[in-house]
Design a protein around this motif. Structure first.
Motif, PDB file in Angstrom:
ATOM      1  N   ALA A   1       0.839  -1.202   0.000  1.00  0.00           N
ATOM      2  CA  ALA A   1       0.000   0.000   0.000  1.00  0.00           C
ATOM      3  C   ALA A   1       0.871   1.248   0.000  1.00  0.00           C
ATOM      4  CB  ALA A   1      -0.910   0.004   1.225  1.00  0.00           C
ATOM      5  N   ILE A   2       0.296   2.366  -0.446  1.00  0.00           N
ATOM      6  CA  ILE A   2       0.978   3.655  -0.388  1.00  0.00           C
ATOM      7  C   ILE A   2       0.556   4.355   0.903  1.00  0.00           C
ATOM      8  CG2 ILE A   2       1.262   5.919  -1.467  1.00  0.00           C
ATOM      9  CD1 ILE A   2       0.464   4.588  -4.125  1.00  0.00           C
ATOM     10  N   PRO A   3       1.487   4.634   1.809  1.00  0.00           N
ATOM     11  CA  PRO A   3       1.120   5.356   3.024  1.00  0.00           C
ATOM     12  C   PRO A   3       1.187   6.868   2.818  1.00  0.00           C
ATOM     13  CG  PRO A   3       3.347   4.475   3.234  1.00  0.00           C
ATOM     14  CD  PRO A   3       2.877   4.165   1.838  1.00  0.00           C
ATOM     15  N   LEU A   4       0.094   7.551   3.141  1.00  0.00           N
ATOM     16  CA  LEU A   4       0.058   9.009   3.118  1.00  0.00           C
ATOM     17  C   LEU A   4      -0.059   9.488   4.547  1.00  0.00           C
ATOM     18  CD1 LEU A   4      -2.490   9.577   0.209  1.00  0.00           C
ATOM     19  CD2 LEU A   4      -0.003   9.649   0.065  1.00  0.00           C
ATOM     20  N   LEU A   5       0.936  10.218   5.024  1.00  0.00           N
ATOM     21  CA  LEU A   5       0.989  10.659   6.408  1.00  0.00           C
ATOM     22  C   LEU A   5       0.512  12.107   6.491  1.00  0.00           C
ATOM     23  CD1 LEU A   5       3.120   8.292   6.024  1.00  0.00           C
ATOM     24  CD2 LEU A   5       4.297   9.256   7.999  1.00  0.00           C
ATOM     25  N   SER A   6      -0.647  12.321   7.076  1.00  0.00           N
ATOM     26  CA  SER A   6      -1.190  13.675   7.213  1.00  0.00           C
ATOM     27  C   SER A   6      -0.617  14.329   8.463  1.00  0.00           C
ATOM     28  CB  SER A   6      -2.713  13.628   7.315  1.00  0.00           C
ATOM     29  OG  SER A   6      -3.280  13.132   6.136  1.00  0.00           O
ATOM     30  N   GLY A   7       0.029  15.477   8.284  1.00  0.00           N
ATOM     31  CA  GLY A   7       0.575  16.226   9.405  1.00  0.00           C
ATOM     32  C   GLY A   7      -0.086  17.584   9.520  1.00  0.00           C
ATOM     33  N   LYS A   8       0.493  18.457  10.333  1.00  0.00           N
ATOM     34  CA  LYS A   8      -0.001  19.834  10.424  1.00  0.00           C
ATOM     35  C   LYS A   8       0.440  20.649   9.215  1.00  0.00           C
ATOM     36  CE  LYS A   8       0.121  22.321  14.095  1.00  0.00           C
ATOM     37  NZ  LYS A   8       0.558  23.061  15.305  1.00  0.00           N
ATOM     38  N   LYS A   9       1.629  20.337   8.702  1.00  0.00           N
ATOM     39  CA  LYS A   9       2.222  21.165   7.647  1.00  0.00           C
ATOM     40  C   LYS A   9       1.974  20.625   6.237  1.00  0.00           C
ATOM     41  CE  LYS A   9       6.079  22.212  10.791  1.00  0.00           C
ATOM     42  NZ  LYS A   9       7.549  22.070  10.987  1.00  0.00           N
ATOM     43  N   ALA A  10       1.901  19.307   6.103  1.00  0.00           N
ATOM     44  CA  ALA A  10       1.843  18.711   4.775  1.00  0.00           C
ATOM     45  C   ALA A  10       1.365  17.273   4.868  1.00  0.00           C
ATOM     46  CB  ALA A  10       3.224  18.753   4.116  1.00  0.00           C
TER      47      ALA A  10
ATOM     48  N   GLN B   1       4.735  16.409   0.475  1.00  0.00           N
ATOM     49  CA  GLN B   1       6.191  16.391   0.499  1.00  0.00           C
ATOM     50  C   GLN B   1       6.670  14.940   0.557  1.00  0.00           C
ATOM     51  OE1 GLN B   1       7.429  18.693   3.890  1.00  0.00           O
ATOM     52  NE2 GLN B   1       6.467  20.585   3.159  1.00  0.00           N
ATOM     53  N   THR B   2       7.769  14.655  -0.114  1.00  0.00           N
ATOM     54  CA  THR B   2       8.323  13.297  -0.084  1.00  0.00           C
ATOM     55  C   THR B   2       9.431  13.212   0.964  1.00  0.00           C
ATOM     56  OG1 THR B   2       9.900  13.822  -1.837  1.00  0.00           O
ATOM     57  CG2 THR B   2       7.782  12.874  -2.508  1.00  0.00           C
ATOM     58  N   PHE B   3       9.679  11.990   1.428  1.00  0.00           N
ATOM     59  CA  PHE B   3      10.778  11.763   2.371  1.00  0.00           C
ATOM     60  C   PHE B   3      11.457  10.436   2.052  1.00  0.00           C
ATOM     61  CE2 PHE B   3       7.018   9.868   4.324  1.00  0.00           C
ATOM     62  CZ  PHE B   3       7.466   8.679   4.867  1.00  0.00           C
ATOM     63  N   ASP B   4      12.773  10.402   2.280  1.00  0.00           N
ATOM     64  CA  ASP B   4      13.535   9.163   2.121  1.00  0.00           C
ATOM     65  C   ASP B   4      13.503   8.360   3.411  1.00  0.00           C
ATOM     66  OD1 ASP B   4      14.475   9.257  -0.589  1.00  0.00           O
ATOM     67  OD2 ASP B   4      15.789  10.910   0.004  1.00  0.00           O
ATOM     68  N   ALA B   5      13.916   8.998   4.496  1.00  0.00           N
ATOM     69  CA  ALA B   5      13.920   8.352   5.808  1.00  0.00           C
ATOM     70  C   ALA B   5      12.855   9.001   6.677  1.00  0.00           C
ATOM     71  CB  ALA B   5      15.292   8.499   6.457  1.00  0.00           C
ATOM     72  N   PHE B   6      12.244   8.213   7.543  1.00  0.00           N
ATOM     73  CA  PHE B   6      11.183   8.747   8.394  1.00  0.00           C
ATOM     74  C   PHE B   6      11.688   9.919   9.229  1.00  0.00           C
ATOM     75  CE2 PHE B   6       8.195   8.977  11.857  1.00  0.00           C
ATOM     76  CZ  PHE B   6       6.982   8.720  11.239  1.00  0.00           C
ATOM     77  N   SER B   7      12.949   9.892   9.605  1.00  0.00           N
ATOM     78  CA  SER B   7      13.528  10.957  10.425  1.00  0.00           C
ATOM     79  C   SER B   7      13.582  12.290   9.687  1.00  0.00           C
ATOM     80  CB  SER B   7      14.939  10.569  10.884  1.00  0.00           C
ATOM     81  OG  SER B   7      15.760  10.274   9.770  1.00  0.00           O
ATOM     82  N   ASP B   8      13.353  12.270   8.361  1.00  0.00           N
ATOM     83  CA  ASP B   8      13.343  13.517   7.585  1.00  0.00           C
ATOM     84  C   ASP B   8      12.089  14.345   7.838  1.00  0.00           C
ATOM     85  OD1 ASP B   8      15.703  12.737   6.397  1.00  0.00           O
ATOM     86  OD2 ASP B   8      14.723  11.893   4.621  1.00  0.00           O
ATOM     87  N   ILE B   9      11.048  13.727   8.405  1.00  0.00           N
ATOM     88  CA  ILE B   9       9.766  14.412   8.607  1.00  0.00           C
ATOM     89  C   ILE B   9       9.839  15.332   9.822  1.00  0.00           C
ATOM     90  CG2 ILE B   9       7.305  14.129   9.045  1.00  0.00           C
ATOM     91  CD1 ILE B   9       7.499  11.370   7.747  1.00  0.00           C
ATOM     92  N   ASP B  10       9.650  16.611   9.599  1.00  0.00           N
ATOM     93  CA  ASP B  10       9.615  17.595  10.686  1.00  0.00           C
ATOM     94  C   ASP B  10       8.167  18.058  10.858  1.00  0.00           C
ATOM     95  OD1 ASP B  10      10.192  19.511  12.598  1.00  0.00           O
ATOM     96  OD2 ASP B  10      10.794  21.026  11.117  1.00  0.00           O
ATOM     97  N   ASP B  11       7.367  17.211  11.469  1.00  0.00           N
ATOM     98  CA  ASP B  11       5.938  17.489  11.548  1.00  0.00           C
ATOM     99  C   ASP B  11       5.302  16.530  12.556  1.00  0.00           C
ATOM    100  OD1 ASP B  11       3.471  18.596  10.944  1.00  0.00           O
ATOM    101  OD2 ASP B  11       3.436  17.952   8.847  1.00  0.00           O
ATOM    102  N   GLU B  12       4.132  16.923  13.083  1.00  0.00           N
ATOM    103  CA  GLU B  12       3.314  15.995  13.847  1.00  0.00           C
ATOM    104  C   GLU B  12       2.542  15.136  12.864  1.00  0.00           C
ATOM    105  OE1 GLU B  12       0.705  18.323  16.242  1.00  0.00           O
ATOM    106  OE2 GLU B  12       2.254  18.909  17.668  1.00  0.00           O
ATOM    107  N   ILE B  13       2.392  13.854  13.164  1.00  0.00           N
ATOM    108  CA  ILE B  13       1.608  12.982  12.296  1.00  0.00           C
ATOM    109  C   ILE B  13       0.233  12.797  12.927  1.00  0.00           C
ATOM    110  CG2 ILE B  13       1.436  10.731  11.179  1.00  0.00           C
ATOM    111  CD1 ILE B  13       3.713  12.596  10.198  1.00  0.00           C
ATOM    112  N   LEU B  14      -0.794  13.234  12.195  1.00  0.00           N
ATOM    113  CA  LEU B  14      -2.160  13.175  12.709  1.00  0.00           C
ATOM    114  C   LEU B  14      -2.832  11.852  12.361  1.00  0.00           C
ATOM    115  CD1 LEU B  14      -3.286  16.786  11.660  1.00  0.00           C
ATOM    116  CD2 LEU B  14      -2.156  16.071  13.763  1.00  0.00           C
ATOM    117  N   GLN B  15      -2.738  11.452  11.122  1.00  0.00           N
ATOM    118  CA  GLN B  15      -3.303  10.167  10.713  1.00  0.00           C
ATOM    119  C   GLN B  15      -2.512   9.636   9.527  1.00  0.00           C
ATOM    120  OE1 GLN B  15      -7.415  10.425   9.387  1.00  0.00           O
ATOM    121  NE2 GLN B  15      -6.825  11.036   7.324  1.00  0.00           N
ATOM    122  N   ILE B  16      -2.689   8.348   9.247  1.00  0.00           N
ATOM    123  CA  ILE B  16      -2.021   7.719   8.107  1.00  0.00           C
ATOM    124  C   ILE B  16      -3.076   7.031   7.251  1.00  0.00           C
ATOM    125  CG2 ILE B  16      -0.319   6.021   7.363  1.00  0.00           C
ATOM    126  CD1 ILE B  16       1.195   6.531   9.960  1.00  0.00           C
TER     127      ILE B  16
END
Length: 259
Positions: free
Chosen positions: A104-113, A136-151
């Motif tokens: 599946a394709i995971p889409l991570l909804s945050g406050k910013k993107a 926004q795309t990310f390579d490593a999860f640690s690249d995300i500078d955001d709160e994750i609200l839902q996936i």
């Protein structure tokens, strides 16, 4: 005592926007204005990311409450009305890896993107999300500078199997609900919980709340409201639920306003 007579909680896709319709009708905007005159508020309650909701309701953006990401982020007149609900970082990382491993394709909804793994770019469906301008795309999860609200899990195939496995793994800690033909959400709250929180904020009793929806993620909201309406276009499996069926949101709300 509340300043308002009542509140309408409306899902978007399949409810305010019949499937295939891309723009909100002028009749709905007129309804929001008329309801306001009579002391009623509207809440736009959706699984969508908040930045995808605001352009749809530009004409009434300061008159309605936005409950985005299934109630994880609640906005009113441009401000956060209630604290956000978030997924723990370690869980968000694991859910992302799980969905990728299941195809599946995971889409991570945050406050910013909305955050999309770069590895999913090759899958055709993901390109549509990038074109919206808030992904926004990310390579490593640690690249995300955001709160994750839902996936959100986007399943081009094998949705039933992927959904079933995700429920086995995560349903004890999060709400795992379908939101479309190819989509399901993993979320720390529900539309029903957000209805109760928003109603409490405005001092409204349950009996003065009305909810409209058409999919599994709407069922908690319909059950939490004083009166829940399931759209006539809802999947047959949902129609076993004891809710009144609705074929016209504008007409139904107008009838309530006339009572």
């Amino acid at each position: 005592m509340s300043l308002y007579a009542g509140m309408f909680f409306c899902d978007v896709d399949g409810t305010i926007l019949p499937h295939g319709q891309r723009e909100v009708s002028s009749d709905f905007f007129s309804l929001v204005h008329e309801a306001k005159k009579k002391g009623y508020l509207f809440c736009i309650s959706s699984g969508r990311f908040h930045l995808s909701l605001l352009p749809l309701f530009e004409q009434v953006k300061d008159e309605v409450v936005f409950s985005a990401s299934n109630g994880c982020r609640i906005l009113y007149q441009g401000q956060e009305l209630l604290p956000n609900h978030t997924i723990q970082t370690s869980d968000a990382r694991q859910i992302t890896n799980d969905l990728l491993s299941l195809g599946a394709i995971p889409l991570l909804s945050g406050k910013k993107a909305i955050h999309l793994p770069f590895s999913a770019l090759e899958q055709e469906k993901s390109k549509g999300y990038l074109s919206k301008g808030f992904t926004q795309t990310f390579d490593a999860f640690s690249d995300i500078d955001d709160e994750i609200l839902q996936i959100t899990g986007v399943c081009r195939q094998n949705k039933a199997a992927i959904l079933n496995q995700s429920r086995k793994t995560w349903a004890a800690r999060y709400h795992v609900v379908t939101t479309g033909k190819e989509l399901f959400d993993i979320c720390p709250t529900s539309k029903g919980e957000s209805l109760l929180a928003i109603s409490s904020y405005f001092g409204l009793s349950r009996q003065n709340t009305y909810a409209f929806g058409d999919d599994e993620n709407d069922i908690p909201m319909l059950g939490a409201a004083g009166k829940g309406y399931l759209m006539g276009t809802a999947h047959e499996t949902l129609k076993a639920q004891e809710f009144e069926h609705c074929h016209d949101v504008v007409g139904t709300v107008n009838a309530i306003l006339l009572q």
